[in-house]
Motif scaffolding. Structure first.
Motif, PDB file in Angstrom:
ATOM      1  N   ALA A 151     -13.106  -8.821   5.095  1.00  0.00           N
ATOM      2  CA  ALA A 151     -11.667  -8.997   4.936  1.00  0.00           C
ATOM      3  C   ALA A 151     -11.294 -10.471   5.081  1.00  0.00           C
ATOM      4  O   ALA A 151     -11.705 -11.126   6.043  1.00  0.00           O
ATOM      5  CB  ALA A 151     -10.920  -8.159   5.967  1.00  0.00           C
ATOM      6  N   LYS A 152     -10.509 -10.999   4.146  1.00  0.00           N
ATOM      7  CA  LYS A 152     -10.022 -12.371   4.229  1.00  0.00           C
ATOM      8  C   LYS A 152      -8.659 -12.441   4.914  1.00  0.00           C
ATOM      9  O   LYS A 152      -8.166 -13.527   5.215  1.00  0.00           O
ATOM     10  CB  LYS A 152      -9.930 -12.981   2.820  1.00  0.00           C
ATOM     11  N   ARG A 153      -8.059 -11.272   5.132  1.00  0.00           N
ATOM     12  CA  ARG A 153      -6.790 -11.176   5.845  1.00  0.00           C
ATOM     13  C   ARG A 153      -6.757  -9.836   6.568  1.00  0.00           C
ATOM     14  O   ARG A 153      -7.627  -8.978   6.368  1.00  0.00           O
ATOM     15  CB  ARG A 153      -5.614 -11.285   4.877  1.00  0.00           C
ATOM     16  N   SER A 154      -5.774  -9.651   7.426  1.00  0.00           N
ATOM     17  CA  SER A 154      -5.630  -8.373   8.121  1.00  0.00           C
ATOM     18  C   SER A 154      -5.241  -7.277   7.118  1.00  0.00           C
ATOM     19  O   SER A 154      -4.417  -7.505   6.232  1.00  0.00           O
ATOM     20  CB  SER A 154      -4.561  -8.473   9.214  1.00  0.00           C
ATOM     21  N   ILE A 155      -5.843  -6.107   7.275  1.00  0.00           N
ATOM     22  CA  ILE A 155      -5.590  -4.965   6.389  1.00  0.00           C
ATOM     23  C   ILE A 155      -5.129  -3.799   7.255  1.00  0.00           C
ATOM     24  O   ILE A 155      -5.752  -3.472   8.265  1.00  0.00           O
ATOM     25  CB  ILE A 155      -6.858  -4.587   5.601  1.00  0.00           C
ATOM     26  N   LYS A 156      -4.032  -3.177   6.873  1.00  0.00           N
ATOM     27  CA  LYS A 156      -3.447  -2.097   7.658  1.00  0.00           C
ATOM     28  C   LYS A 156      -4.093  -0.751   7.304  1.00  0.00           C
ATOM     29  O   LYS A 156      -4.527  -0.538   6.175  1.00  0.00           O
ATOM     30  CB  LYS A 156      -1.934  -2.006   7.422  1.00  0.00           C
ATOM     31  N   LYS A 157      -4.128   0.143   8.278  1.00  0.00           N
ATOM     32  CA  LYS A 157      -4.612   1.503   8.055  1.00  0.00           C
ATOM     33  C   LYS A 157      -3.841   2.139   6.903  1.00  0.00           C
ATOM     34  O   LYS A 157      -2.631   2.063   6.829  1.00  0.00           O
ATOM     35  CB  LYS A 157      -4.428   2.340   9.327  1.00  0.00           C
ATOM     36  N   GLY A 158      -4.588   2.779   5.988  1.00  0.00           N
ATOM     37  CA  GLY A 158      -3.975   3.440   4.842  1.00  0.00           C
ATOM     38  C   GLY A 158      -3.766   2.536   3.639  1.00  0.00           C
ATOM     39  O   GLY A 158      -3.464   3.022   2.538  1.00  0.00           O
ATOM     40  N   GLU A 159      -3.937   1.223   3.804  1.00  0.00           N
ATOM     41  CA  GLU A 159      -3.735   0.291   2.702  1.00  0.00           C
ATOM     42  C   GLU A 159      -4.863   0.423   1.683  1.00  0.00           C
ATOM     43  O   GLU A 159      -6.028   0.591   2.033  1.00  0.00           O
ATOM     44  CB  GLU A 159      -3.685  -1.142   3.241  1.00  0.00           C
ATOM     45  N   THR A 160      -4.500   0.357   0.411  1.00  0.00           N
ATOM     46  CA  THR A 160      -5.504   0.329  -0.653  1.00  0.00           C
ATOM     47  C   THR A 160      -6.060  -1.087  -0.741  1.00  0.00           C
ATOM     48  O   THR A 160      -5.318  -2.038  -1.029  1.00  0.00           O
ATOM     49  CB  THR A 160      -4.901   0.746  -2.001  1.00  0.00           C
ATOM     50  N   ILE A 161      -7.339  -1.231  -0.471  1.00  0.00           N
ATOM     51  CA  ILE A 161      -7.972  -2.556  -0.450  1.00  0.00           C
ATOM     52  C   ILE A 161      -8.218  -3.050  -1.869  1.00  0.00           C
ATOM     53  O   ILE A 161      -7.969  -4.202  -2.200  1.00  0.00           O
ATOM     54  CB  ILE A 161      -9.288  -2.496   0.346  1.00  0.00           C
ATOM     55  N   PHE A 162      -8.711  -2.157  -2.726  1.00  0.00           N
ATOM     56  CA  PHE A 162      -8.835  -2.486  -4.148  1.00  0.00           C
ATOM     57  C   PHE A 162      -8.983  -1.206  -4.956  1.00  0.00           C
ATOM     58  O   PHE A 162      -9.307  -0.132  -4.432  1.00  0.00           O
ATOM     59  CB  PHE A 162      -9.987  -3.457  -4.430  1.00  0.00           C
ATOM     60  N   ILE A 163      -8.727  -1.330  -6.259  1.00  0.00           N
ATOM     61  CA  ILE A 163      -8.962  -0.273  -7.232  1.00  0.00           C
ATOM     62  C   ILE A 163      -9.948  -0.832  -8.257  1.00  0.00           C
ATOM     63  O   ILE A 163      -9.750  -1.950  -8.756  1.00  0.00           O
ATOM     64  CB  ILE A 163      -7.657   0.164  -7.922  1.00  0.00           C
ATOM     65  N   GLU A 164     -10.988  -0.088  -8.565  1.00  0.00           N
ATOM     66  CA  GLU A 164     -12.061  -0.622  -9.413  1.00  0.00           C
ATOM     67  C   GLU A 164     -12.538   0.440 -10.389  1.00  0.00           C
ATOM     68  O   GLU A 164     -12.675   1.611 -10.044  1.00  0.00           O
ATOM     69  CB  GLU A 164     -13.232  -1.079  -8.537  1.00  0.00           C
TER      70      GLU A 164
END
Length: 417
Positions: free
Chosen positions: A37-50
């Motif tokens: 992670a390059k930044r804080s990511i919240k629970k439930g957040e979509t990190i990426f779609i591929e």
């Protein structure tokens, strides 16, 4: 030569946004690369779609009339049609049919072989990328066609529940055959781990062991007969074929799509009066009971694919992210299971929920034989000093697995990420 890191984001939706959120780092010679992670990511957040570099529906799944788009694996049955088939109730009517997103009027068939697609866009994408090289035309049902012989051999060795498909490898070859820039596409495939053994740990991929030598030799012969190409001669020599086999077995991500599941999620999102909500939930609960009685656990159109960025995620028995396919097609959504701090590694589990609940001994056995590593995640490290004796139930399960036929072992042991 490995693919450049910029390529790793090229199949993501909004690659610029994704590259500002995560990065791929080399960790060490044992783990290789990882996603951070390059930044804080919240629970439930979509990190990426591929979207996948390549994907394919499982062969038995296709044979059992789970109708999916040949390109994007979108379920082609309407939610109501799907529910009727799975439940064995031909007159079943679903409430709120307008929530079904399947559009049969948009479906198109290949004019030569009649393979089905969910849209003209998917039919054209398949033709442009690989289908021209694989289209059997009027020979689609000919059992003596080399590709059909290859499919039949695979099905005779790999029974449901399926975890991979020889057609994933066939599409890789076809993509290179049709590619204008063959060198670049081949470099993309080098991104995926394809080792057949972990020499440091003295672990060999189970499917490449002596007990499968005859089956692999037959598949190699049929694969070469059906698909040989001079540009890919290294994939057709015995060791190259073993590496290709290991690449698909180690990196293949399972894909599941369902028009019924998508309809159920849409129903869950409806704002209804309490009595109507109770009635709808009761209807859905009974429907799934009827389906379980008639069909069991096989609910989805199923296949597997190779995802460039997702494949950089390492395993943990206590993952902080998971993959899902909520769009009823091959688009992978990686979502955070908990808050992830900046600089923290993003890990998924290569094991399913049931496997993660088993003992460290049992988990390590699966990971060693299918992914060629010994897990050192916090859960496994914390259990190192504990008494780690396999339960009687696990010993019985493992005993059954060891007593299976070779064909059954191929089906059980080729576990997806």
């Amino acid at each position: 030569m490995a693919a450049p890191l910029d390529d790793m984001f090229s199949f993501c939706v909004d690659p610029g946004k994704v590259s500002s959120c995560v990065e791929v780092r080399f960790i060490d010679n044992v783990k290789g690369k990882g996603l951070f992670a390059k930044r804080s990511i919240k629970k439930g957040e979509t990190i990426f779609i591929e979207r996948p570099l390549v994907s394919a529906q499982f062969l038995w799944n296709t044979l059992y009339k789970y109708k999916a788009c040949e390109y994007c694996l979108r379920a082609l049955e309407t939610a109501e049609g799907n529910a009727r088939r799975l439940s064995g109730i031909p007159g079943l009517s679903l409430p709120h049919p307008e929530l079904c997103r399947v559009r049969p009027e948009q479906h198109q068939a290949c004019p030569q072989c009649q393979v089905m697609y969910c849209s003209s866009e998917c039919r054209q994408a398949a033709a442009d990328q690989y289908h021209r090289a694989l289209c059997l035309g009027p020979s689609e049902e000919d059992p003596d066609h080399p590709i059909n012989k290859l499919k039949d051999a695979w099905k005779s060795m790999h029974y449901p529940p399926e975890t991979s498909s020889i057609m994933l490898m066939a599409k890789m070859v076809a993509m290179v055959k049709q590619a204008k820039d063959k060198a670049h596409l081949q470099k993309l495939f080098t991104h995926f781990c394809s080792r057949t053994a972990n020499e440091e740990e003295e672990i060999a991929h189970k499917l490449l062991g002596e007990q499968f030598r005859g089956q692999l030799a037959l598949l190699h012969s049929l694969f070469t007969e059906a698909l040989y190409d001079d540009h890919l001669s290294r994939w057709f020599v015995p060791e190259g074929f073993r590496s290709l086999f290991a690449l698909v077995g180690t990196n293949g991500q399972g894909i599941g799509t369902s028009s019924l599941s998508q309809w159920v999620h849409a129903c869950d999102a409806l704002e209804l009066p309490a009595q109507q909500r109770e009635h709808l939930d009761s209807f859905i609960d009974q429907l799934y009971k009827d389906i379980e009685k008639e069909t069991g656990d096989f609910l989805n159109c199923e296949g597997s694919g190779l995802f460039l960025l997702q494949s950089s995620c390492n395993h943990s028995c206590i993952p902080n992210a998971e993959a899902s396919f909520p769009d009823n097609n091959f688009l992978l959504h990686l979502s955070a299971l908990c808050d992830i701090n900046q600089g923290e590694e993003i890990c998924i589990s290569y094991l399913d929920c049931c496997q993660r609940d088993r003992s460290r001994h049992s988990r390590h056995k699966i990971l060693r034989e299918n992914y060629l590593f010994v897990c050192s995640c916090p859960k496994c490290v914390s259990q190192m000093d504990e008494l780690d004796v396999t339960s009687e139930e696990e010993e019985e399960e493992e005993g059954v697995a060891e007593g299976e036929t070779e064909g059954d072992e191929m089906e059980d042991e080729m576990t997806d990420v």
